[in-house]
Scaffold this motif. Sequence first.
Motif, PDB file in Angstrom:
ATOM      1  N   GLY A  99       0.802  -1.227   0.000  1.00 50.89           N
ATOM      2  CA  GLY A  99       0.000   0.000   0.000  1.00 50.89           C
ATOM      3  C   GLY A  99       0.823   1.260   0.000  1.00 50.89           C
ATOM      4  N   ARG A 100       1.907   1.267   0.821  1.00 53.36           N
ATOM      5  CA  ARG A 100       2.717   2.485   0.923  1.00 53.36           C
ATOM      6  C   ARG A 100       3.341   2.863  -0.423  1.00 53.36           C
ATOM      7  NH1 ARG A 100       4.977   0.701   6.751  1.00 53.36           N
ATOM      8  NH2 ARG A 100       3.456  -0.939   6.328  1.00 53.36           N
ATOM      9  N   GLY A 101       3.613   1.867  -1.272  1.00 53.75           N
ATOM     10  CA  GLY A 101       4.150   2.178  -2.595  1.00 53.75           C
ATOM     11  C   GLY A 101       3.148   3.006  -3.384  1.00 53.75           C
ATOM     12  N   ALA A 102       1.882   2.651  -3.275  1.00 56.30           N
ATOM     13  CA  ALA A 102       0.808   3.375  -3.981  1.00 56.30           C
ATOM     14  C   ALA A 102       0.605   4.753  -3.371  1.00 56.30           C
ATOM     15  CB  ALA A 102      -0.478   2.562  -3.909  1.00 56.30           C
ATOM     16  N   GLU A 103       0.674   4.839  -2.022  1.00 57.26           N
ATOM     17  CA  GLU A 103       0.479   6.126  -1.333  1.00 57.26           C
ATOM     18  C   GLU A 103       1.586   7.107  -1.715  1.00 57.26           C
ATOM     19  OE1 GLU A 103       0.329   4.764   2.739  1.00 57.26           O
ATOM     20  OE2 GLU A 103      -1.847   4.527   2.665  1.00 57.26           O
ATOM     21  N   ASN A 104       2.800   6.594  -1.838  1.00 57.34           N
ATOM     22  CA  ASN A 104       3.947   7.436  -2.208  1.00 57.34           C
ATOM     23  C   ASN A 104       3.744   8.025  -3.597  1.00 57.34           C
ATOM     24  OD1 ASN A 104       6.575   8.535  -2.483  1.00 57.34           O
ATOM     25  ND2 ASN A 104       7.324   6.613  -3.340  1.00 57.34           N
ATOM     26  N   ILE A 105       3.404   7.192  -4.575  1.00 57.29           N
ATOM     27  CA  ILE A 105       3.238   7.646  -5.970  1.00 57.29           C
ATOM     28  C   ILE A 105       2.049   8.612  -6.070  1.00 57.29           C
ATOM     29  CG2 ILE A 105       2.774   6.915  -8.343  1.00 57.29           C
ATOM     30  CD1 ILE A 105       5.441   5.851  -7.230  1.00 57.29           C
ATOM     31  N   LEU A 106       0.915   8.213  -5.464  1.00 53.46           N
ATOM     32  CA  LEU A 106      -0.289   9.055  -5.541  1.00 53.46           C
ATOM     33  C   LEU A 106      -0.019  10.442  -4.977  1.00 53.46           C
ATOM     34  CD1 LEU A 106      -3.471   9.151  -6.008  1.00 53.46           C
ATOM     35  CD2 LEU A 106      -3.581   8.841  -3.531  1.00 53.46           C
ATOM     36  N   SER A 107       0.628  10.494  -3.798  1.00 51.46           N
ATOM     37  CA  SER A 107       0.888  11.786  -3.142  1.00 51.46           C
ATOM     38  C   SER A 107       1.778  12.658  -4.019  1.00 51.46           C
ATOM     39  CB  SER A 107       1.538  11.552  -1.780  1.00 51.46           C
ATOM     40  OG  SER A 107       0.688  10.751  -0.977  1.00 51.46           O
ATOM     41  N   GLN A 108       2.767  12.021  -4.663  1.00 48.61           N
ATOM     42  CA  GLN A 108       3.694  12.812  -5.479  1.00 48.61           C
ATOM     43  C   GLN A 108       3.028  13.369  -6.737  1.00 48.61           C
ATOM     44  OE1 GLN A 108       7.791  11.686  -6.126  1.00 48.61           O
ATOM     45  NE2 GLN A 108       7.649  10.065  -4.590  1.00 48.61           N
ATOM     46  N   ILE A 109       2.080  12.620  -7.310  1.00 52.21           N
ATOM     47  CA  ILE A 109       1.491  13.134  -8.566  1.00 52.21           C
ATOM     48  C   ILE A 109       0.309  14.060  -8.316  1.00 52.21           C
ATOM     49  CG2 ILE A 109       2.244  11.181  -9.990  1.00 52.21           C
ATOM     50  CD1 ILE A 109      -0.528  10.034  -9.889  1.00 52.21           C
ATOM     51  N   ILE A 117      -5.946  17.808   2.173  1.00 50.05           N
ATOM     52  CA  ILE A 117      -6.563  16.541   1.785  1.00 50.05           C
ATOM     53  C   ILE A 117      -7.570  16.140   2.861  1.00 50.05           C
ATOM     54  CG2 ILE A 117      -6.233  14.135   1.155  1.00 50.05           C
ATOM     55  CD1 ILE A 117      -3.256  16.448   1.186  1.00 50.05           C
ATOM     56  N   PRO A 118      -8.877  16.310   2.611  1.00 56.40           N
ATOM     57  CA  PRO A 118      -9.887  15.864   3.574  1.00 56.40           C
ATOM     58  C   PRO A 118     -10.036  14.342   3.520  1.00 56.40           C
ATOM     59  CG  PRO A 118     -10.954  16.813   1.639  1.00 56.40           C
ATOM     60  CD  PRO A 118      -9.486  16.940   1.424  1.00 56.40           C
ATOM     61  N   GLY A 119     -10.274  13.731   4.685  1.00 54.69           N
ATOM     62  CA  GLY A 119     -10.443  12.284   4.718  1.00 54.69           C
ATOM     63  C   GLY A 119     -11.226  11.833   5.928  1.00 54.69           C
ATOM     64  N   ASN A 120     -11.771  10.590   5.847  1.00 51.70           N
ATOM     65  CA  ASN A 120     -12.532  10.057   6.991  1.00 51.70           C
ATOM     66  C   ASN A 120     -11.563   9.387   7.959  1.00 51.70           C
ATOM     67  OD1 ASN A 120     -12.130   8.023   5.036  1.00 51.70           O
ATOM     68  ND2 ASN A 120     -14.038   6.963   5.528  1.00 51.70           N
ATOM     69  N   MET A 121     -11.027  10.162   8.851  1.00 54.66           N
ATOM     70  CA  MET A 121     -10.056   9.856   9.893  1.00 54.66           C
ATOM     71  C   MET A 121      -8.688   9.551   9.296  1.00 54.66           C
ATOM     72  SD  MET A 121     -10.227   7.518  13.381  1.00 54.66           S
ATOM     73  CE  MET A 121     -11.750   8.201  13.988  1.00 54.66           C
ATOM     74  N   TYR A 122      -7.643   9.890  10.034  1.00 56.56           N
ATOM     75  CA  TYR A 122      -6.281   9.711   9.515  1.00 56.56           C
ATOM     76  C   TYR A 122      -5.925   8.225   9.504  1.00 56.56           C
ATOM     77  CZ  TYR A 122      -3.722   8.284  13.747  1.00 56.56           C
ATOM     78  OH  TYR A 122      -3.224   7.573  14.804  1.00 56.56           O
ATOM     79  N   LEU A 128       1.151  10.505   6.458  1.00 57.66           N
ATOM     80  CA  LEU A 128       2.567  10.890   6.358  1.00 57.66           C
ATOM     81  C   LEU A 128       2.961  11.147   4.902  1.00 57.66           C
ATOM     82  CD1 LEU A 128       5.272  11.477   7.585  1.00 57.66           C
ATOM     83  CD2 LEU A 128       5.803   9.026   7.502  1.00 57.66           C
ATOM     84  N   HIS A 129       2.521  10.279   3.987  1.00 58.29           N
ATOM     85  CA  HIS A 129       2.859  10.527   2.573  1.00 58.29           C
ATOM     86  C   HIS A 129       2.208  11.826   2.068  1.00 58.29           C
ATOM     87  CE1 HIS A 129       5.276   7.112   1.455  1.00 58.29           C
ATOM     88  NE2 HIS A 129       4.485   6.322   2.147  1.00 58.29           N
ATOM     89  N   GLN A 130       1.001  12.128   2.560  1.00 53.11           N
ATOM     90  CA  GLN A 130       0.356  13.393   2.179  1.00 53.11           C
ATOM     91  C   GLN A 130       1.176  14.581   2.706  1.00 53.11           C
ATOM     92  OE1 GLN A 130      -3.429  12.572   4.011  1.00 53.11           O
ATOM     93  NE2 GLN A 130      -4.215  11.435   2.238  1.00 53.11           N
ATOM     94  N   GLU A 131       1.687  14.445   3.943  1.00 48.58           N
ATOM     95  CA  GLU A 131       2.475  15.532   4.543  1.00 48.58           C
ATOM     96  C   GLU A 131       3.840  15.663   3.865  1.00 48.58           C
ATOM     97  OE1 GLU A 131       2.598  14.581   8.717  1.00 48.58           O
ATOM     98  OE2 GLU A 131       0.558  15.327   9.072  1.00 48.58           O
ATOM     99  N   LEU A 132       4.461  14.536   3.532  1.00 49.69           N
ATOM    100  CA  LEU A 132       5.778  14.586   2.876  1.00 49.69           C
ATOM    101  C   LEU A 132       5.680  15.268   1.514  1.00 49.69           C
ATOM    102  CD1 LEU A 132       7.190  11.031   3.735  1.00 49.69           C
ATOM    103  CD2 LEU A 132       7.891  13.221   4.726  1.00 49.69           C
ATOM    104  N   ALA A 133       4.479  15.222   0.900  1.00 48.72           N
ATOM    105  CA  ALA A 133       4.269  15.888  -0.403  1.00 48.72           C
ATOM    106  C   ALA A 133       3.869  17.346  -0.210  1.00 48.72           C
ATOM    107  CB  ALA A 133       3.201  15.143  -1.199  1.00 48.72           C
TER     108      ALA A 133
END
Length: 456
Positions: A99-109, A117-122, A128-133
Amino acid sequence: RRSWAEPYKIKVVEPLKITTRAEREQAIAQAGYNTFLLRSEDVYIDLLTDSGTSAMSDYQWAGMMLGDEAYAGSKNFYNLEASIQKYYGYRHIVPTHQGRGAENILSQILIKPGDYIPGNMYFTTTRLHQELAGGTFVDVIIDEAHDAQSLHPFKGNVDLQKLTDLIERVGAERIPYISVAGTVNMAGGQPISMANLRAVHQLAQTYGIRIILDATRAVENAHFIQQREEDYSSQAIATILREFCSYTDGCTMSGKKDALVNIGGWLALNDYNLYEEARNLIVIYEGLHTYGGMAGRDMEAMARGIEESVQDDHIRARVGQVEYLGQKLLDWGIPIVVPIGGHAIYLDAKRFLPQIPQDQFPAQRLAAELYLEAGIRAMERGIVSAGRNKETGDNYYPELELVRLTIPRRVYTQAHMDLTAEAVEEVYHNRDRLRGLKMIYEPKYLRFFQARFELQ
Ligand SMILES: CC1=C(O)/C(=C\N=C(/Cc2ccc(O)c(F)c2)C(=O)O)C(COP(=O)(O)O)=CN1
């Protein structure tokens, strides 16, 4: 009324070692009172996580022998791509190692510095990937999700007013996508309803904002929709899952949960241009766009795992085993998160250990005590997991201070559940003598994985 049993029989077993209390006292001290730092061989019943710990079927193991380990264009990738397109409905598939591989790519693009980024609970890695981006996660889940005792049947629901307020406050152009998880791990494996996801989809369309699903346990979410939303009570899980995904523009996926594999994941996108960007980053971070950090055999096992995961009797047995354990604990008056979630039982450490203040890590202490009592490994999901505010550096103080007893798929028997319930009850009976911990080593990122503690 006839009893109900698992829709499978066991062919291969792994012998378990029973440790003594003295051995466990030494092991947990050497692990710094952090269950992540225990050796698996010192654990009797491993309820740390359902991630990558499920049992594969003979059909999946047979698939391992069909691994096409060509560097490019592996046959297994096309089988995996077809399976995801069939059962999740997305057009373009980018394989990732997990999953983290997908989160990393998604956040970067998708995320630019200053975005929200709104979401239903962290969720820890997602945020973290959202924050790193350069993004800021904003929780828009309904209030009931933060109340361990609320019986709301869909605690994973988005609060449409909170979402609208954020969009009006920061503007749609600062929101690259809405991050929706089904089920919601940190709330207690709680589902989002089809009606709510449909409403979020309609709201997002009016503003032209994408929705990206975290599909990690979306099959479990489909089970709750079938059980609790009357329009869906007679629909097959596979049908519900397809509709569920159709309200989103793509998904990140950890195949290590619902998809019944030990490693694997993907990023799915309906938009071709986004897919092209993601496919280009895969060759930097995950390998080639037709293997994404997985061996051919892993992709075959996951293609077959997806097919098995959406079978009604599989998911009913899977969630049924979690409910069996949860109901026992409720009958004995043990404080747990209700309604019982899809993949785990969450002990409410705030009510279990009221004498330990949150900054002395009650959930961390409780997880360590359960290991000492019976060699059962659970996971802290409270203040340690919540981490620190990236702006101020202060600890978050989450409403939910929980210990997660996570049930792997097709691994443990009802006897293991009975023993787990008895061990929890024993710890509960002697809870008054427990004291807090102090953190003596704190890593910079995702501290809960590697932090070390000692008794106060
Ligand atoms: C809803 C969701 C997950 O549950 C998830 C992972 N979950 C784990 C492993 C884990 C992750 C983060 C922790 O703080 C944690 F302590 C445990 C778990 O046990 O629940 C990922 C990431 O998928 P990856 O693990 O394949 O990269 C994305 N989304």
